[in-house]
Motif scaffolding. Structure first.
Motif, PDB file in Angstrom:
ATOM      1  N   LYS A  28       0.818  -1.215   0.000  1.00  0.00           N
ATOM      2  CA  LYS A  28       0.000   0.000   0.000  1.00  0.00           C
ATOM      3  C   LYS A  28       0.856   1.272   0.000  1.00  0.00           C
ATOM      4  N   LYS A  51      -9.403 -12.644  -3.902  1.00  0.00           N
ATOM      5  CA  LYS A  51     -10.022 -11.325  -3.732  1.00  0.00           C
ATOM      6  C   LYS A  51      -9.087 -10.356  -3.014  1.00  0.00           C
ATOM      7  N   GLU A  52      -8.347 -10.858  -2.042  1.00  0.00           N
ATOM      8  CA  GLU A  52      -7.403 -10.016  -1.311  1.00  0.00           C
ATOM      9  C   GLU A  52      -6.299  -9.518  -2.242  1.00  0.00           C
ATOM     10  N   GLN A  54      -6.299  -9.471  -5.558  1.00  0.00           N
ATOM     11  CA  GLN A  54      -6.855  -8.657  -6.636  1.00  0.00           C
ATOM     12  C   GLN A  54      -7.085  -7.217  -6.164  1.00  0.00           C
ATOM     13  N   GLY A  55      -7.631  -7.083  -4.942  1.00  0.00           N
ATOM     14  CA  GLY A  55      -7.891  -5.749  -4.402  1.00  0.00           C
ATOM     15  C   GLY A  55      -6.615  -4.935  -4.255  1.00  0.00           C
ATOM     16  N   LEU A  56      -5.551  -5.567  -3.779  1.00  0.00           N
ATOM     17  CA  LEU A  56      -4.270  -4.881  -3.621  1.00  0.00           C
ATOM     18  C   LEU A  56      -3.662  -4.541  -4.980  1.00  0.00           C
ATOM     19  N   LYS A  58      -5.222  -3.937  -7.814  1.00  0.00           N
ATOM     20  CA  LYS A  58      -5.978  -2.868  -8.475  1.00  0.00           C
ATOM     21  C   LYS A  58      -5.592  -1.483  -7.953  1.00  0.00           C
ATOM     22  N   LYS A  59      -5.008  -1.431  -6.742  1.00  0.00           N
ATOM     23  CA  LYS A  59      -4.616  -0.152  -6.164  1.00  0.00           C
ATOM     24  C   LYS A  59      -3.214   0.285  -6.594  1.00  0.00           C
ATOM     25  N   LYS A  81      -8.431 -17.083  -9.645  1.00  0.00           N
ATOM     26  CA  LYS A  81      -9.866 -16.850  -9.827  1.00  0.00           C
ATOM     27  C   LYS A  81     -10.557 -18.099 -10.364  1.00  0.00           C
TER      28      LYS A  81
END
Length: 221
Positions: A28, A51-52, A54-56, A58-59, A81
């Protein structure tokens, strides 16, 4: 003494949780750094959560995501996925010890544990005695194991199977970390496993020891 042993048993998991939080914080804090992809890769490497990750991902900065390394990581995310619980298990066909093609589909109608391992992997070899006990307990109850080896040398692979008394089905393409099934299932660290039901649906990922036995006792009633 018992209390001390319990604390020692908890220590590795506590350290692992702490390390994971530190890695997430690093990702992050450095969204524009291409090396952040390597840090992201280390998060949950033995038990990755799509999901964890992927979320990181995308940021991260667009240039990082669109880089060659970013595209490679995106393919890894796609593999995760497509092999989540509830998904249809992708096909696997590789050579068995006799040099003949053997497919995951040959075990259709059974509960199958696809076990990713290698002869050179100490944690895998340490886990094998537990798998031997599990197999002995459930093999007559519509359960089978398909070992997928990340070995490169046939002799080492064959010897480990015999030495550890692994009497279930085994396949490999002898491509090491480039094992095609490993890439399809998003396996970047071993041991890992996938539990598949008789219809070919993934019902669990990375269950070991008592957790695996409990799940099998539940579904094989």
């Amino acid at each position: 003494m018992k209390k001390l042993l319990c604390l020692l048993a908890l220590l590795p998991s506590l350290l692992f949780a702490q390390q994971k939080e530190e890695l997430i914080a690093q990702v992050k804090a450095n969204p524009k750094n291409i090396e952040t992809l390597q840090t992201l890769q280390r998060i949950g490497v033995y038990n990755p959560e799509y999901k964890e990750l992927q979320g990181l991902f995308k940021k991260l900065d667009k240039k990082v995501r669109k880089s060659t390394q970013g595209k490679i990581f995106e393919r890894y995310l796609d593999a995760l996925k497509n092999t989540q619980v509830g998904k249809k298990a992708p096909s696997i066909t590789q050579l068995n010890l006799a040099g003949e093609p053997y497919a995951l589909s040959d075990l259709k109608g059974k509960y199958v544990l696809v076990d990713f391992w290698a002869s050179w992997c100490p944690p895998c070899r340490e886990e094998n005695p537990n798998l031997v006990k599990t197999y002995a307990q459930f093999k007559d109850k519509n359960f089978e194991i398909l070992g997928v080896s990340f070995d490169r040398e046939f002799a080492a692979w064959d010897k480990a199977i015999k030495d550890d008394k692994l009497t279930w089905k085994h396949v490999s393409d002898l491509q090491g970390w480039n094992n095609s099934a490993g890439q399809t299932y998003g396996v970047k660290a071993i041991p890992q496993n996938i539990l598949i039901d008789p219809q070919g649906i993934i019902i669990a990922r990375n269950l070991h020891g008592d957790a695996l036995n409990a799940k099998l006792a539940e579904v094989l009633q």
